[in-house]
Design a protein around this motif. Structure first.
Motif: not given
Length: 363
Positions: A95-103, A148-153
């Motif tokens: 399962w792919v996890v992104r930083d924006s999902q965790l915190m 650079r500050p662009r979140a993974f979608s």
């Protein structure tokens, strides 16, 4: 079946190139170098790393980083206890996890991982990772980074998720051919291995080499009437022909030939070898596996008691219906247990489960 994300025609072609680049065994490091520019364009991302490790309780690991080195991964031993991705990816493999999902962004920027990346550059502004079960007790974690500050979608995660089965399958094959540096060395090494049975062919049906063990197994498994005029067994030639016509997604789960004979399984694993020029060659790895195999203790520790009894039924070569009848459970319950067992142990199907259990039972 792989769930394909919505991609443009150009993105589908790029995805296909990435899969093919990673599925032609050189060494794992060289394969990652070939994969890197394609994957970083497809997702996209700025850098990547692959971490090989055993389990969540073991501190042992090895990072393979194609392209420019990342100092933070070289010093990962200092940070492993503070890695916010480690627990989530082990909790949900594939399962792919992104930083924006965790915190929250504020929490992430306050994390030790982020703060150290500011010191050790390049800074890790965003992270996306997935855990790939390779063998029972052995995993690979793939991490992608943006500087650079662009979140993974969610779309980025879907693209990476569509590749996870391919990546895990390829890494398993690299483990089978570990320590082999080039295609020439692969062929030389295969012939030197006294305990392995390999047949190496150049399509459509030119045999290049076969190991002594392969000679014996081929004589046992196939009658003269089963052979093509080239000497290659027709069932294996037909499967190889079919594999070469398939797309990478269609090949998943179909690169093994398995037959039951008496109390044993006869298995052939098809592995495409890289070729610097001319058509690629294929290594066919042959082995016999007992039909009834004890459940290794290493596997047993990962399962609940109710799953252990189902796993033992699978290792006895019972069907889901037979296991259900023997245990007095519904077919649906057994089927669900089998699916969970395979996910926990990182195996793809019954033949792979039998192979891994037999391997772990080997002294």
């Amino acid at each position: 079946m792989v769930r394909l994300p919505k991609l443009t025609a150009a993105e589908y072609m790029l995805r296909d190139r990435a899969i093919r680049a990673f599925n032609k065994p050189l060494t794992l490091r060289e394969a990652l170098e070939a994969l890197r520019p394609l994957l970083l364009e497809l997702v996209p991302a700025d850098s990547m790393g692959l971490c090989l490790m055993h389990d969540n309780r073991s501190p042992g690991f090895e990072w393979l980083v194609p392209g420019h080195p990342l100092l933070i991964l070289k010093r990962y031993a200092e940070l492993i206890e503070h890695d916010p991705f480690r627990a989530p990816i082990f909790a949900r493999p594939n399962w792919v996890v992104r930083d924006s999902q965790l915190m929250s962004r504020k929490t992430f920027k306050g994390s030790i991982i982020y703060q150290r990346s500011l010191e050790w550059e390049p800074r890790l502004e965003h992270i996306m990772a997935v855990l790939l079960p390779i063998r029972p007790g052995f995993f690979a974690a793939l991490a992608l980074y943006r500087h650079r500050p662009r979140a993974f979608s969610a779309e980025n995660a879907a693209i990476l998720g569509s590749l996870t089965e391919h990546l895990a399958d390829a890494i398993r094959k690299y483990c089978d051919l570990q320590d082999l540096d080039t295609r020439a060395n692969v062929l030389d090494e295969l012939c030197r291995r006294t305990n392995a049975a390999f047949l190496v062919v150049e399509p459509p049906h030119h045999e290049v080499q076969r190991t002594p063990n392969a000679v014996g197994l081929l004589e046992q498994w196939f009658a003269p009437s089963d052979l093509h005029s080239s000497g290659m067994p027709l069932p294996l030639k037909e499967q190889l022909d079919a594999l070469m016509r398939m797309t990478p997604d269609e090949r998943l789960g179909k690169d093994s030939w398995v037959r039951i004979h008496g109390d044993r399984f006869r298995k052939v694993q098809f592995m495409e070898l890289s070729a610097p020029e001319g058509p690629p060659r294929w290594a066919l790895k042959m082995e016999e596996i007992p039909r009834s195999i004890p459940l290794p203790e290493e596997m047993k520790r990962k399962l609940r008691p109710s799953e252990v009894v189902v796993a033992r039924g699978v290792l006895s070569n019972w069907t889901d219906h037979q296991i259900a009848g023997e245990l007095g459970r519904s077919h649906h319950t057994v089927k669900t247990h089998v699916k969970k067992i395979f996910a926990k142990l990182g195996v793809d199907h019954r033949a792979d489960f039998l192979y891994q259990a037999a391997h772990l039972n080997t002294p």
